[in-house]
Design a protein around this motif. Structure first.
Motif, short mmCIF file in Angstrom:
data_model
loop_
_atom_site.label_atom_id
_atom_site.label_comp_id
_atom_site.label_asym_id
_atom_site.label_seq_id
_atom_site.Cartn_x
_atom_site.Cartn_y
_atom_site.Cartn_z
N LEU A 150 0.65 -1.20 -0.07
CA LEU A 150 -0.01 -0.01 -0.10
C LEU A 150 0.97 1.38 0.06
N ILE A 151 1.85 1.13 0.64
CA ILE A 151 2.92 2.36 0.85
C ILE A 151 3.67 2.54 -0.50
N LEU A 152 3.88 1.45 -1.16
CA LEU A 152 4.40 1.56 -2.71
C LEU A 152 3.59 2.17 -3.66
N GLU A 153 2.46 1.70 -3.46
CA GLU A 153 1.28 2.05 -4.30
C GLU A 153 1.05 3.58 -4.16
N ALA A 154 1.02 3.93 -3.01
CA ALA A 154 0.71 5.46 -2.84
C ALA A 154 1.93 6.31 -3.28
N THR A 155 3.25 5.76 -2.94
CA THR A 155 4.34 6.68 -3.44
C THR A 155 4.51 6.57 -5.01
N GLN A 156 4.06 5.50 -5.93
CA GLN A 156 4.24 5.55 -7.06
C GLN A 156 2.98 6.65 -7.58
N ASN A 157 1.91 6.53 -7.17
CA ASN A 157 0.97 7.47 -7.48
C ASN A 157 1.34 8.86 -7.27
N PHE A 158 1.96 9.29 -6.18
CA PHE A 158 2.50 10.63 -6.31
C PHE A 158 3.55 11.08 -7.25
N ILE A 159 4.60 10.03 -7.54
CA ILE A 159 5.72 10.24 -8.43
C ILE A 159 4.87 10.29 -9.86
N THR A 160 3.89 9.54 -10.14
CA THR A 160 3.38 9.38 -11.50
C THR A 160 2.64 10.87 -11.62
N PHE A 161 1.96 11.23 -10.91
CA PHE A 161 1.22 12.70 -10.88
C PHE A 161 2.36 13.72 -11.09
N MET A 162 3.19 13.82 -10.41
CA MET A 162 4.30 14.84 -10.71
C MET A 162 5.15 14.62 -11.82
N ASP A 163 5.33 13.37 -12.48
CA ASP A 163 5.81 13.26 -13.80
C ASP A 163 4.84 13.83 -14.64
N ALA A 164 3.73 13.56 -14.81
CA ALA A 164 2.87 13.94 -15.50
C ALA A 164 2.77 15.58 -15.80
N LEU A 165 2.82 16.29 -14.52
CA LEU A 165 3.15 17.76 -14.64
C LEU A 165 4.31 18.15 -15.27
N LYS A 166 5.37 17.50 -15.02
CA LYS A 166 6.69 17.68 -15.80
C LYS A 166 6.64 17.43 -17.29
N LEU A 167 5.74 16.77 -17.84
CA LEU A 167 5.73 16.18 -19.08
C LEU A 167 4.62 17.05 -19.85
N PRO A 177 -7.78 12.15 -13.00
CA PRO A 177 -7.80 10.87 -12.53
C PRO A 177 -6.50 10.37 -11.58
N LEU A 178 -5.62 10.99 -12.21
CA LEU A 178 -4.20 10.67 -11.35
C LEU A 178 -4.10 11.30 -9.91
N LEU A 179 -4.93 12.41 -9.72
CA LEU A 179 -4.97 12.92 -8.47
C LEU A 179 -5.81 12.36 -7.55
N THR A 180 -6.97 11.82 -8.26
CA THR A 180 -7.90 10.89 -7.55
C THR A 180 -7.22 9.53 -7.00
N ASP A 181 -6.16 9.02 -7.96
CA ASP A 181 -5.53 7.73 -7.31
C ASP A 181 -4.48 8.09 -6.11
N VAL A 182 -3.92 9.19 -6.10
CA VAL A 182 -3.20 9.76 -5.17
C VAL A 182 -3.96 9.41 -3.80
N ILE A 183 -4.97 10.48 -3.68
CA ILE A 183 -5.70 10.61 -2.51
C ILE A 183 -6.28 9.15 -2.01
N GLN A 184 -6.82 8.25 -3.04
CA GLN A 184 -7.49 7.13 -2.58
C GLN A 184 -6.21 6.57 -1.91
N SER A 185 -5.16 6.18 -2.60
CA SER A 185 -3.88 5.19 -2.04
C SER A 185 -3.59 5.79 -0.79
N VAL A 186 -3.19 7.17 -0.61
CA VAL A 186 -2.91 7.62 0.56
C VAL A 186 -4.01 7.31 1.85
N ASN A 187 -5.38 7.46 1.37
CA ASN A 187 -6.09 6.97 2.53
C ASN A 187 -6.08 5.45 2.90
#
Length: 240
Positions: A150-167, A177-187
């Motif tokens: 679960l920790i890995l999933e949340a961490t990956q979702n954070f990184i995926t979202f920030m990578d999307a912004l950089k791209l 949808p990416l930010l929704t994945d972040v908050i859901q995995s964090v919860n």
């Protein structure tokens, strides 16, 4: 005194049209649409109407503890996804215009559904408590003893979202949808509040209220990246 007649008198000058009854077939099906496209549009608008009413009743049931939290979350998430998918269609969007216009046209009084659609996620996704998070075997609220998956999933979702912004992915349908994945995995990892967690929610609501074709400005994108980066470090601090 004139005696009351049991029915309204018919003027003597009125002559029934005998041809009228011959032109109406009560067994004939009346078509509301002429083409397949019109029929599909009406079906989509009817589906939107049904989703809005369902969401309003769902919110009422949840507030009264008449539905389990898990069932509420599942139904709410599915309904919101269906709603977003329907209004994303260009033809449907033109006929729908907007939620307030649609409500006015069909005389809908659905304040709870309106707020849920505005936010774009179940109330359970937004909630924070001081108790242990779900799916954790033993947790005192600090984030320890939580599944590494679960920790890995949340961490990956954070990184995926920030990578999307950089791209340069700045459109609503790309980021929400990416930010929704972040908050859901964090919860799933922690319900404990942490630095900038509220910023995630604020940006989710802001993105949800944007039109599908809208994109963040460069300034907004930089601010979003800073906020999510801060939230990421805040999230990691709960695991220490």
């Amino acid at each position: 005194m004139i005696p009351r007649q049991p029915y309204a008198p018919t003027p003597h000058s009125y002559v029934p049209n005998s041809m009228l009854s011959a032109t109406i077939n009560l067994d004939e099906e009346i078509k509301l649409t002429d083409t397949r496209a019109e029929r599909d549009l009406q079906d989509s608008l009817a589906e939107i109407f049904s989703i809005i009413v369902t969401l309003d009743e769902l919110e009422k049931a949840f507030l009264k503890d008449a539905i389990p939290e898990g069932d509420y979350t599942e139904i709410c998430e599915r309904s919101l996804k269906q709603y977003k998918s329907l209004v994303a269609d260009e033809t449907v969007s033109k006929a729908f215009v907007g939620l307030e216009e649609f409500k006015a046209e069909w005389d809908l009084e659905v304040p709870r559904a309106t707020e849920r659609i505005r936010i774009g996620m179940p109330s359970t996704t937004l909630a924070t408590t001081s108790g242990p998070p779900p799916n954790s075997a033993s947790n005192n609220g600090s984030g320890k003893n939580i599944s590494g998956t679960l920790i890995l999933e949340a961490t990956q979702n954070f990184i995926t979202f920030m990578d999307a912004l950089k791209l340069g992915l700045l459109a609503k349908d790309q980021l929400h949808p990416l930010l929704t994945d972040v908050i859901q995995s964090v919860n799933k990892v922690t319900t404990q509040d942490f630095e900038s967690r509220g910023k995630i929610i604020q940006w989710l609501i802001a993105l949800n209220q944007m039109k599908i074709s809208e994109e963040l400005s460069e300034d907004q994108a930089r601010e979003l990246e800073l906020d999510i980066n801060s939230a990421y470090h805040g999230f990691k601090s709960t695991l220490e």
